[in-house]
Motif scaffolding. Structure first.
Motif, short mmCIF file in Angstrom:
data_model
loop_
_atom_site.label_atom_id
_atom_site.label_comp_id
_atom_site.label_asym_id
_atom_site.label_seq_id
_atom_site.Cartn_x
_atom_site.Cartn_y
_atom_site.Cartn_z
N GLY A 55 47.79 36.60 37.78
CA GLY A 55 47.75 36.56 39.24
C GLY A 55 46.58 37.26 39.88
O GLY A 55 46.61 37.52 41.08
N ILE A 56 45.56 37.59 39.10
CA ILE A 56 44.38 38.26 39.64
C ILE A 56 43.16 37.37 39.42
O ILE A 56 43.01 36.77 38.35
CB ILE A 56 44.15 39.62 38.93
N GLU A 57 42.29 37.28 40.42
CA GLU A 57 41.07 36.48 40.26
C GLU A 57 40.20 37.10 39.17
O GLU A 57 39.99 38.32 39.13
CB GLU A 57 40.29 36.42 41.57
N VAL A 58 39.71 36.26 38.29
CA VAL A 58 38.88 36.70 37.17
C VAL A 58 37.46 36.23 37.42
O VAL A 58 37.23 35.04 37.61
CB VAL A 58 39.41 36.14 35.83
N THR A 59 36.50 37.15 37.43
CA THR A 59 35.12 36.80 37.72
C THR A 59 34.19 36.93 36.51
O THR A 59 33.05 36.47 36.56
CB THR A 59 34.57 37.68 38.85
N GLU A 60 34.69 37.56 35.43
CA GLU A 60 33.85 37.74 34.24
C GLU A 60 34.73 37.77 32.99
O GLU A 60 35.94 37.91 33.07
CB GLU A 60 33.05 39.03 34.34
N LEU A 61 34.08 37.65 31.84
CA LEU A 61 34.80 37.71 30.56
C LEU A 61 34.99 39.19 30.21
O LEU A 61 34.29 39.74 29.37
CB LEU A 61 34.03 36.96 29.47
N ASN A 62 35.98 39.79 30.84
CA ASN A 62 36.23 41.22 30.67
C ASN A 62 37.32 41.47 29.62
O ASN A 62 37.77 40.56 28.93
CB ASN A 62 36.60 41.85 32.02
N GLY A 63 37.76 42.71 29.53
CA GLY A 63 38.77 43.10 28.55
C GLY A 63 40.09 42.35 28.72
O GLY A 63 40.73 42.00 27.73
N GLU A 64 40.50 42.12 29.96
CA GLU A 64 41.75 41.38 30.19
C GLU A 64 41.65 39.96 29.65
O GLU A 64 42.59 39.43 29.08
CB GLU A 64 42.10 41.36 31.68
N VAL A 65 40.49 39.34 29.84
CA VAL A 65 40.27 37.98 29.32
C VAL A 65 40.32 38.00 27.80
O VAL A 65 40.97 37.17 27.17
CB VAL A 65 38.94 37.40 29.83
N MET A 66 39.64 38.96 27.19
CA MET A 66 39.61 39.04 25.73
C MET A 66 41.02 39.28 25.18
O MET A 66 41.41 38.66 24.19
CB MET A 66 38.66 40.15 25.27
N ASP A 67 41.80 40.14 25.82
CA ASP A 67 43.18 40.37 25.41
C ASP A 67 44.00 39.09 25.51
O ASP A 67 44.81 38.79 24.63
CB ASP A 67 43.83 41.46 26.26
N ALA A 68 43.80 38.35 26.60
CA ALA A 68 44.54 37.09 26.79
C ALA A 68 44.18 36.07 25.71
O ALA A 68 45.07 35.38 25.19
CB ALA A 68 44.26 36.52 28.17
N VAL A 69 42.91 35.98 25.35
CA VAL A 69 42.50 35.04 24.30
C VAL A 69 43.16 35.42 22.98
O VAL A 69 43.66 34.57 22.25
CB VAL A 69 40.96 35.00 24.17
#
Length: 140
Positions: A55-69
């Motif tokens: 539910g948060i806008e994602v603007t870069e491939l950050n730690g949250e994105v890496m965790d989600a992948v």
């Protein structure tokens, strides 16, 4: 969970080690077979998926994105292992390793064939890739 309905493409044998996406997770598999499975997303696709999940806008491939992948890879690999176990092929999964960057390399641990299944979404694509060799038929 991510409120996206991916459309599967035609599976193919992938001979290119360069990822077609921007971020990947690779997980080892062992048991009745050994090898790896990878999940690769385009940046636009994974940003929307992560946005829909947390539910948060994602603007870069950050730690949250890496965790989600990594977590998505665990979930997809886990479901595949469960289905294979129902067919008498027990497998265990390792811990995913994440890689990011345009044109990064996906190194599978064996030299067997790499089955790739592409998926498209309205926000970009992703690929599931599996490279398993039966322990009764190890690749050299």
């Amino acid at each position: 969970m991510a409120s996206i309905e991916p459309t599967p493409g035609r599976p193919f044998l992938n001979k290119d080690e360069h990822a077609s996406g921007d971020v990947s997770a690779i997980i080892s598999v062992s048991g009745a077979a050994h090898g790896t499975m990878s999940l690769t997303f385009t940046e636009s696709c994974i940003k929307v998926i992560v946005h829909n999940l947390i539910g948060i806008e994602v603007t870069e491939l950050n730690g949250e994105v890496m965790d989600a992948v990594g977590e998505l890879t665990n979930m997809i690999c886990g479901d595949a292992r469960r289905r294979l176990a129902e067919e008498g092929i027990p497998l265990q999964g390792g811990i995913p390793t994440m890689v990011r960057g345009k044109g990064h390399i996906i190194s599978h641990i064996n030299k067997g064939p790499r089955l790739a299944i592409p998926f498209e979404t309205p926000h970009g694509g992703f690929i599931v890739e599996v490279c398993l060799v039966s322990d009764n038929n190890k690749a050299k």
